[in-house]
Write an enzyme that holds these catalytic residues in place. Structure first.
Site, PDB file in Angstrom:
ATOM      1  N   ASP A  79     -55.738  60.259 -47.577  1.00  0.00           N
ATOM      2  CA  ASP A  79     -56.177  59.457 -46.430  1.00  0.00           C
ATOM      3  C   ASP A  79     -56.492  58.033 -46.906  1.00  0.00           C
ATOM      4  O   ASP A  79     -57.246  57.858 -47.860  1.00  0.00           O
ATOM      5  CB  ASP A  79     -57.437  60.073 -45.796  1.00  0.00           C
TER       6      ASP A  79
ATOM      7  N   ASP B 270     -47.289  56.174 -49.067  1.00  0.00           N
ATOM      8  CA  ASP B 270     -46.444  55.140 -48.455  1.00  0.00           C
ATOM      9  C   ASP B 270     -47.328  53.974 -48.001  1.00  0.00           C
ATOM     10  O   ASP B 270     -46.848  53.055 -47.355  1.00  0.00           O
ATOM     11  CB  ASP B 270     -45.682  55.697 -47.241  1.00  0.00           C
TER      12      ASP B 270
ATOM     13  N   GLU C 298     -44.385  63.249 -47.428  1.00  0.00           N
ATOM     14  CA  GLU C 298     -43.307  62.456 -48.038  1.00  0.00           C
ATOM     15  C   GLU C 298     -42.011  62.634 -47.249  1.00  0.00           C
ATOM     16  O   GLU C 298     -41.290  61.663 -46.999  1.00  0.00           O
ATOM     17  CB  GLU C 298     -43.129  62.939 -49.482  1.00  0.00           C
TER      18      GLU C 298
HETATM   19  N1  SAH Z   1     -50.737  66.195 -49.791  1.00  0.00           N
HETATM   20  C1  SAH Z   1     -50.177  66.573 -48.503  1.00  0.00           C
HETATM   21  C2  SAH Z   1     -51.123  66.245 -47.334  1.00  0.00           C
HETATM   22  C3  SAH Z   1     -51.457  64.774 -47.210  1.00  0.00           C
HETATM   23  S1  SAH Z   1     -52.567  64.434 -45.852  1.00  0.00           S
HETATM   24  C4  SAH Z   1     -48.837  65.916 -48.325  1.00  0.00           C
HETATM   25  O1  SAH Z   1     -48.533  64.967 -49.054  1.00  0.00           O
HETATM   26  O2  SAH Z   1     -48.080  66.340 -47.463  1.00  0.00           O
HETATM   27  C5  SAH Z   1     -54.124  64.363 -46.721  1.00  0.00           C
HETATM   28  C6  SAH Z   1     -54.757  65.737 -46.821  1.00  0.00           C
HETATM   29  O3  SAH Z   1     -55.921  65.607 -47.612  1.00  0.00           O
HETATM   30  C7  SAH Z   1     -55.204  66.323 -45.490  1.00  0.00           C
HETATM   31  O4  SAH Z   1     -54.753  67.641 -45.393  1.00  0.00           O
HETATM   32  C8  SAH Z   1     -56.732  66.238 -45.546  1.00  0.00           C
HETATM   33  O5  SAH Z   1     -57.358  67.263 -44.807  1.00  0.00           O
HETATM   34  C9  SAH Z   1     -56.976  66.364 -47.030  1.00  0.00           C
HETATM   35  N2  SAH Z   1     -58.215  65.723 -47.486  1.00  0.00           N
HETATM   36  C10 SAH Z   1     -58.645  64.488 -47.147  1.00  0.00           C
HETATM   37  N3  SAH Z   1     -59.819  64.212 -47.741  1.00  0.00           N
HETATM   38  C11 SAH Z   1     -60.122  65.286 -48.502  1.00  0.00           C
HETATM   39  C12 SAH Z   1     -61.220  65.604 -49.345  1.00  0.00           C
HETATM   40  N4  SAH Z   1     -62.247  64.751 -49.506  1.00  0.00           N
HETATM   41  N5  SAH Z   1     -61.228  66.803 -49.956  1.00  0.00           N
HETATM   42  C13 SAH Z   1     -60.202  67.677 -49.790  1.00  0.00           C
HETATM   43  N6  SAH Z   1     -59.140  67.439 -48.986  1.00  0.00           N
HETATM   44  C14 SAH Z   1     -59.092  66.260 -48.346  1.00  0.00           C
END
Ligand code: SAH
Length: 219
Positions: free
Chosen positions: A118, A154, A194
């Protein structure tokens, strides 16, 4: 990651063999759980888990742990992986907020993957970014000797921010690409995000950073 509520998520989580609910118990002892001394790689924020699953299948002599904070998302990952005929025994999942990561591990992790984390664009939220100084300090405690972080995103702002924080925390960059899919890196495993962003023609930024243990530095 947004996901509709998964109705029976509690049952899915409670009955999962992959998910380790009492993770504090294994702090410093994950090699016992895996029953070997193979390296341990973790992905923080694994989403629905296709990257960590693909890694576990491709690299059986490495142990992989996928970490995700939302029940509904991890329930989807469990359904997908536990639906396979052969569930890899080098894979486990943790439902945890990364801010608690030092409760789960101590000096035993060899690599951390941060994929499409995020971005937390507002400056006042910058410490929530998974590459902020406060997270990097926590990672120092869970890494074994050589510390390796790989980031894919990205988001240009998050990438630039991460280059600075990671460098300021003593890492050197082994690889940086501003367009991963048009680079000479061939062993890339695509994540769910991705795939989505690539379909939109977004470029994928990538970095691999390394830091050696502090041991022996000062004398
Ligand atoms: N890595 C995956 C998902 C990316 S979205 C991909 O590339 O497809 C980011 C993910 O991180 C989300 O599922 C969100 O719930 C999780 N996330 C965000 N902050 C987090 C935290 N502090 N601890 C654990 N998971 C987290």
């Amino acid at each position: 990651m947004r996901l509709r509520n998964v109705k029976n998520k509690k049952e899915i989580l409670d009955s999962s063999k992959l998910l380790i609910l009492d993770y504090e118990k294994y702090k410093g002892k994950w090699n016992k759980l895996f029953n070997n001394d193979n390296p341990i790689y973790i992905e923080i924020g694994m989403g629905k888990g296709s990257f960590i699953l693909e890694n576990a299948l491709r690299y059986p002599s490495i142990n992989f742990i996928g970490i995700e904070k939302y029940d509904s998302i991890i329930a989807r990952a469990i359904q997908k992986i536990e639906g396979l005929d052969d569930i890899p025994n080098n894979l486990r999942l943790l439902r945890m907020d990364a801010k608690d990561i030092t409760n789960a591990f101590s000096k035993e992790i060899d690599k951390i993957y941060l994929n499409f984390s995020d971005p937390w664009p507002k400056k006042r939220h910058s410490e929530r970014r998974l590459t902020s100084n406060s997270f990097l300090k926590k990672y120092d405690e869970i890494f074994k000797n050589e510390k390796v972080i790989e980031v894919k995103t990205d988001n240009q702002n998050l990438f630039e921010y991460s280059l600075i924080t990671i460098s300021n925390n003593g890492y050197v960059f082994e690889n940086i690409s501003l367009d991963l899919h048009n680079s000479d890196i061939l062993d890339n495993i695509m994540t769910e995000y991705e795939k989505k962003f690539t379909e939109k023609n977004n470029k994928i930024y990538y970095l691999k950073a390394k830091k050696m243990s502090n041991k022996g530095k000062k004398c």
